[in-house]
Write a protein that holds these residues in place. Structure first.
Motif: not given
Length: 391
Positions: A41-62
């Protein structure tokens, strides 16, 4: 470049912003990822060249699943993933989802800035002139498309018609049987055996290991034992191609459909990738998914050539519909010629030996003679790219 930052930590967002802006890029959004909010829900509307995402171990698969869906519709966005988990399974899952590099979490300044500079180079670097052999890959969009038959006979024509010293690598490591298409069968040595001797590989060992089909046409066959296929890795293939490309004029690769590490390495090293399909709905669906995945991995459409095998003009799905579905032009259509193809396969000879005037031969000759001399830029090997190291 415009960049969007996502992290669960405000402190990490602040640190990332400083690093990105120091490199001269614009941070258009710095979003904190709360536990009760999904990444999709956070990334779907984004307009960018580069997306940098930090994920935790618990959220990684999702999070990786969300990125997979995002890059399918945002193919020009480069995704950098920051993760504490960097084992092989994570790297492969991220790669298949379209992530460009997996970096350390928390972010290491030198690692992130180097990754950003590689993104800039990838977007701006013009094609390089090269003296290496031209490397051509054939990739089936769905099983039974006839990709191996086309690949082996294409290589045969390169060697016979153009007089090019041609190496053929059967990289369908579990099920490959390309040797039987143009010879009585593989020799005692296969590509995985040569890979195990990679530290002492040179031109002499290479020549002793290949199956000599005829003048100018050599093959490294897939192993007869499927289990042996699992022993070969991307680093070994990279080194093998280094040696082959300086000893041959042309290299033809027959790839397995699974986009695993070895196949990704082969795609990285390829100048042109032929996607082989039929004008049937299951093939179109598979081809569309494959094209989307290749784009998400950073491969430009100019590298991809679509070949429709066994094409019949009166079928329900025509070339225009295929092009609309894939967003890529069909470069070649090949009519079915069952009798000559069956005879060639059953006798282990090229189709030119069965009927040099067959329409399939004419198309393959057009493909072979139609090459320009420019080379696509060499991309960083997949494992170095994902680990964020310089090479």
């Amino acid at each position: 470049m415009k960049a969007v930052l996502i992290s669960g930590s405000e402190a990490q967002l602040a640190s990332l912003r400083v690093l990105v802006e120091t490199e001269g890029h614009e941070v258009t959004n710095a979003l904190q990822h709360h536990a009760d909010t999904t990444l999709s829900t956070m990334i779907e509307p984004l307009d960018t060249d580069v997306l940098i995402v930090e994920c935790t171990e618990a959220q990684q698969a999702q999070d990786i699943a969300a990125i997979d869906a995002f890059v399918a519709t945002h193919t020009q966005v480069v995704v950098l993933l920051l993760s504490t988990q960097r084992e092989a399974a994570t790297l492969l899952a991220a790669m298949q989802a379209g992530v460009r590099e997996v970096l350390s979490s928390p972010a290491i300044a030198t690692e992130l800035t180097a990754a950003l500079r590689r993104v800039v180079l990838r977007k701006k670097l013009p094609p390089l002139k090269a003296t290496r052999a031209k490397t051509i890959s054939f990739l089936s969009c769905k099983g039974g498309s006839g990709a191996t038959f086309l690949a082996t006979n294409f290589a045969d024509i390169l060697a016979k018609d153009l007089g090019k010293k041609t190496a053929f690598l059967d990289l369908d490591l579990q099920c490959g049987d390309a040797a039987y298409y143009v010879s009585p069968g593989p020799n005692r040595s296969d590509i995985t055996e040569l890979a195990r001797q990679i530290d002492r590989l040179d031109a002499k060992l290479l020549s002793a290991s290949v199956l000599h089909i005829h003048n100018n046409f050599d093959m490294l066959s897939a192993p007869e034992d499927p289990e042996s296929g699992y022993t070969m890795n991307a680093t070994q293939l990279d080194r093998l191609l280094d040696v082959i490309e300086v000893n041959y004029d042309m290299v033809v690769l027959d790839l397995e459909r699974l986009l695993g590490p070895v196949t990704i390495q082969a795609l990285d090293r390829s100048d042109v990738v032929y996607l082989v399909m039929e004008n049937l709905l299951p093939f179109v669906r598979s081809a569309k998914r494959l094209v989307t995945k290749l784009r998400s991995l950073g491969y430009d459409d100019s590298k991809i050539r679509v070949v429709v095998n066994r094409y019949e003009k009166n079928d329900t799905i025509d070339v225009a519909q295929i092009e609309k579905a894939l967003g890529i032009k069909v470069t070649h259509t090949i009519r079915s010629s069952f009798q000559d193809v069956a005879q060639a396969i059953n006798t282990g000879v090229s189709i030119t030996a069965v009927n040099p005037h067959n329409s399939i031969v004419q198309v393959l000759r057009d493909m072979a003679h139609g090459y320009d001399t420019s080379h696509a830029p060499r991309t960083m090997s997949w494992i170095n790219r994902f680990m964020g190291s310089n090479s």
